[in-house]
Design a protein around this motif. Structure first.
Motif, PDB file in Angstrom:
ATOM      1  N   ILE A 235      38.517  34.341  49.716  1.00 40.13           N
ATOM      2  CA  ILE A 235      38.055  35.655  50.171  1.00 40.13           C
ATOM      3  C   ILE A 235      37.050  36.186  49.151  1.00 40.13           C
ATOM      4  CG2 ILE A 235      38.731  37.975  50.834  1.00 40.13           C
ATOM      5  CD1 ILE A 235      41.580  36.938  51.135  1.00 40.13           C
ATOM      6  N   PHE A 236      35.815  36.369  49.580  1.00 44.29           N
ATOM      7  CA  PHE A 236      34.790  36.861  48.666  1.00 44.29           C
ATOM      8  C   PHE A 236      34.868  38.374  48.519  1.00 44.29           C
ATOM      9  CE2 PHE A 236      33.105  32.734  49.714  1.00 44.29           C
ATOM     10  CZ  PHE A 236      32.525  32.317  48.525  1.00 44.29           C
ATOM     11  N   GLY A 237      34.700  38.823  47.295  1.00 49.67           N
ATOM     12  CA  GLY A 237      34.737  40.251  47.022  1.00 49.67           C
ATOM     13  C   GLY A 237      34.244  40.512  45.609  1.00 49.67           C
ATOM     14  N   PRO A 238      34.370  41.742  45.134  1.00 48.23           N
ATOM     15  CA  PRO A 238      33.935  42.073  43.778  1.00 48.23           C
ATOM     16  C   PRO A 238      34.869  41.481  42.736  1.00 48.23           C
ATOM     17  CG  PRO A 238      35.053  43.945  44.765  1.00 48.23           C
ATOM     18  CD  PRO A 238      34.933  42.906  45.841  1.00 48.23           C
ATOM     19  N   THR A 239      34.437  41.528  41.491  1.00 44.81           N
ATOM     20  CA  THR A 239      35.303  41.075  40.404  1.00 44.81           C
ATOM     21  C   THR A 239      36.465  42.043  40.241  1.00 44.81           C
ATOM     22  OG1 THR A 239      34.056  42.325  38.738  1.00 44.81           O
ATOM     23  CG2 THR A 239      33.324  40.069  39.202  1.00 44.81           C
ATOM     24  N   LYS A 240      37.419  41.658  39.448  1.00 42.35           N
ATOM     25  CA  LYS A 240      38.627  42.479  39.274  1.00 42.35           C
ATOM     26  C   LYS A 240      38.291  43.870  38.757  1.00 42.35           C
ATOM     27  CE  LYS A 240      43.266  42.253  37.260  1.00 42.35           C
ATOM     28  NZ  LYS A 240      44.197  41.436  36.445  1.00 42.35           N
ATOM     29  N   THR A 241      37.293  43.966  37.873  1.00 45.80           N
ATOM     30  CA  THR A 241      36.920  45.260  37.293  1.00 45.80           C
ATOM     31  C   THR A 241      35.758  45.913  38.031  1.00 45.80           C
ATOM     32  OG1 THR A 241      35.442  44.164  35.712  1.00 45.80           O
ATOM     33  CG2 THR A 241      37.712  44.579  34.994  1.00 45.80           C
ATOM     34  N   HIS A 242      35.271  45.272  39.103  1.00 49.28           N
ATOM     35  CA  HIS A 242      34.137  45.775  39.882  1.00 49.28           C
ATOM     36  C   HIS A 242      32.881  45.915  39.021  1.00 49.28           C
ATOM     37  CE1 HIS A 242      36.406  46.911  43.618  1.00 49.28           C
ATOM     38  NE2 HIS A 242      37.402  46.840  42.753  1.00 49.28           N
ATOM     39  N   GLN A 243      32.759  45.063  38.020  1.00 48.09           N
ATOM     40  CA  GLN A 243      31.607  45.104  37.124  1.00 48.09           C
ATOM     41  C   GLN A 243      30.924  43.742  37.083  1.00 48.09           C
ATOM     42  OE1 GLN A 243      33.232  46.431  33.378  1.00 48.09           O
ATOM     43  NE2 GLN A 243      33.361  48.571  34.007  1.00 48.09           N
ATOM     44  N   THR A 244      29.648  43.775  36.732  1.00 49.33           N
ATOM     45  CA  THR A 244      28.867  42.542  36.582  1.00 49.33           C
ATOM     46  C   THR A 244      28.675  42.256  35.100  1.00 49.33           C
ATOM     47  OG1 THR A 244      27.697  42.889  38.675  1.00 49.33           O
ATOM     48  CG2 THR A 244      26.660  41.423  37.077  1.00 49.33           C
ATOM     49  N   ARG A 245      28.777  41.003  34.716  1.00 51.80           N
ATOM     50  CA  ARG A 245      28.550  40.632  33.326  1.00 51.80           C
ATOM     51  C   ARG A 245      27.863  39.273  33.285  1.00 51.80           C
ATOM     52  NH1 ARG A 245      33.778  39.061  34.469  1.00 51.80           N
ATOM     53  NH2 ARG A 245      34.563  37.138  33.485  1.00 51.80           N
ATOM     54  N   THR A 246      27.195  38.986  32.186  1.00 52.13           N
ATOM     55  CA  THR A 246      26.561  37.688  31.980  1.00 52.13           C
ATOM     56  C   THR A 246      27.306  36.953  30.881  1.00 52.13           C
ATOM     57  OG1 THR A 246      24.396  38.517  32.666  1.00 52.13           O
ATOM     58  CG2 THR A 246      24.431  36.482  31.381  1.00 52.13           C
ATOM     59  N   VAL A 247      27.774  35.758  31.202  1.00 58.44           N
ATOM     60  CA  VAL A 247      28.573  34.972  30.268  1.00 58.44           C
ATOM     61  C   VAL A 247      27.757  33.768  29.810  1.00 58.44           C
ATOM     62  CG1 VAL A 247      30.641  33.557  30.017  1.00 58.44           C
ATOM     63  CG2 VAL A 247      30.738  35.693  31.322  1.00 58.44           C
TER      64      VAL A 247
END
Length: 372
Positions: A235-247
Motif C-alpha cells: 500500500i503506497f502512502g507517505p512515510t511514517k513521519t509524513h516528511q521527506t528526507r535524503t539519505v
C-alpha cells in the motif's frame, strides 16, 4: 415555569423539569420530588452557562457505531494504521463493548476488556494498544460533546515488558549475513543495515528517487509501501513521519545504484524482487529464506527491523552525531533518537569502567592491584 406538576393515570404525582435553550426544550426529566426536579434543572442551567452541558440523548449511541464513525474520521492516516486499529477493535473491543451506549460505559467495563485479554495470554504491548484505541474513540466522543468524561483515561496502561530489546549486528556479522543471501536480496540487506531505512521505505524506492549531490549519490525517501494486513499487497502512502528526507547511499552500494540507474527504465524499483515487482515483507522473507539463512550464519532470531538498529549502531560508531542519525533514520525528533540509542553516544560508562581497579589472576600477578 420549567418545573411542572403532572398526575399520572395511577394517581401518582411527578414533577417534570425542562431545560430551555433558544426557545426550545433541549432536555427534560421526571422526578418524584419537586426539590429534586429544581436541583436538576439548576445544575443543567449552570452547565449551559459554563459551556459544559452535554445533550443526554447524544450519549445513547453505541460504542460500535461511534467506533465506526471515528474510523471514518481517520481516512487521512496511512491505510496500515487504519487496518491496525480496525483489527484491534474487531478482535478485542467490539465483542465486549460494541452494544453499550457510550454514556453508560464505565471504567470497570474497559478493565473487563483488558482482563479478558490477559486471560487469553495476550502480550502487554497488545493490551496497551487496545486501551489506547478505546481512549481515542472516547476522546472523539468528548470532543463531539457526546459525553463529558473519558473513563478510559482513568485506567493506567498495563505494566510489563512491551518491547523487544533492540538488537544489532556488528559490521562483520552484517557482511556475513548479506553474503549468505540470494543475489536479489543482498543489496536489500546491505541498504537496510547501512542506511537504516524502514523496510516499507526501501520497498517504495524507484530509480528516479536517486539524486546526485556534491557528496555523492543519495536517495529521496518520500513515500512508503507497507504490506496490507487485509490484502497482503503493498500500500503506497507517505512515510511514517509524513516528511521527506535524503539519505546518502552507502559507498558499498554505489556501484549497484549506478548500474540500476543506467540499466533500469524510469519508474523501475531501485531494489526490485526477482520478478521486477515490489518487495513485501512476506515475499522477502520467502525469497531470502530469512529464518534458514540467519540460522546458517549463527544469527538466529535476527529480524528485518534489527537491520535498522544495526545501521544506527554503525553510524554512531563511525562518529555520526545525534542530528545526523536522526536525519538518516527519519525519526520525528532527536529526542526519539536519544531515547533509543543515547547509551551508544555516551562514552562515560566505558571511561568509568576503564578506571576500575584490575585484579590479576592468582599466580599471574605482577604487582598489587591498584584501587583508586
Amino acid at each position: 415555569m420549567s418545573v411542572t406538576r403532572r398526575t399520572l393515570p395511577s394517581g401518582t404525582v411527578t414533577w417534570r423539569a425542562k431545560v430551555f435553550f433558544e426557545h426550545r426544550v433541549i432536555a427534560e426529566k421526571s422526578f418524584q420530588r419537586k426539590t429534586d426536579a429544581r436541583r436538576w434543572e439548576a445544575d443543567q442551567l449552570v452547565k449551559l452557562q459554563r459551556g459544559t452541558w452535554i445533550d443526554p440523548t447524544r450519549g445513547r449511541v453505541s460504542f460500535g457505531t461511534l467506533a465506526e464513525e471515528w474510523q471514518g474520521s481517520r481516512q487521512h492516516l496511512a491505510v496500515r494504521s487504519q487496518e491496525t486499529t480496525q483489527f484491534l477493535l474487531d478482535s478485542y473491543v467490539i465483542p465486549l463493548l460494541g452494544r453499550f451506549p457510550i454514556a453508560v460505559i464505565s471504567a470497570t467495563d474497559v478493565e473487563r476488556v483488558l482482563t479478558s485479554m490477559t486471560v487469553r495470554g495476550l502480550a502487554t504491548a497488545t493490551r496497551r494498544r487496545v486501551l489506547s484505541v478505546i481512549r481515542l474513540v472516547l476522546d472523539y466522543a468528548v470532543r463531539d460533546r457526546r459525553i463529558s468524561v473519558n473513563v478510559a483515561r482513568s485506567i493506567p496502561l498495563p505494566k510489563g515488558t512491551t518491547k523487544r530489546e533492540p538488537h544489532w549486528l556488528r559490521a562483520g556479522q552484517l557482511g556475513k549475513l548479506a553474503d549468505a543471501m540470494p543475489p536479489n536480496c543482498r543489496p536489500v540487506v546491505l541498504f537496510l543495515g547501512l542506511a537504516g531505512c524502514r523496510f516499507s521505505e526501501m520497498c517504495a524506492l524507484r530509480v528516479d528517487d536517486v539524486v546526485q549531490t556534491p557528496h555523492g549519490f543519495g536517495v529521496r525517501i518520500h513515500r512508503a509501501a507497507p504490506q496490507s494486513k487485509r490484502t497482503s499487497g503493498a500500500i503506497f502512502g507517505p512515510t511514517k513521519t509524513h516528511q521527506t528526507r535524503t539519505v546518502p547511499v552507502p559507498p558499498t552500494l554505489e556501484t549497484y545504484v549506478r548500474d540500476r540507474i543506467d540499466s533500469a527504465p524510469s519508474g523501475s524499483y531501485l531494489f526490485p524482487s526477482p520478478t521486477g515487482a515490489i518487495w513485501t515483507n512476506t515475499n522477502f522473507r520467502v525469497r531470502s529464506r530469512c529464518t534458514e539463512t540467519t540460522q546458517s550464519v549463527g544469527l538466529a532470531g535476527t529480524t528485518i527491523h534489527d537491520l535498522r538498529h544495526t545501521a544506527a549502531s554503525l553510524l554512531i560508531a563511525a562518529g555520526a552525531d545525534v542530528k545526523a542519525v536522526q536525519m538518516i533514520l527519519g525519526h520525528a525528533t532527536a529526542t526519539m533518537t536519544m531515547d533509543l540509542y543515547g547509551h551508544l553516544f555516551s562514552e562515560a560508562p566505558w571511561v568509568a569502567m576503564e578506571r576500575m581497579p584490575m585484579f590479576p589472576e592468582p599466580g599471574n600477578a605482577t604487582g598489587d592491584a591498584t584501587a583508586k
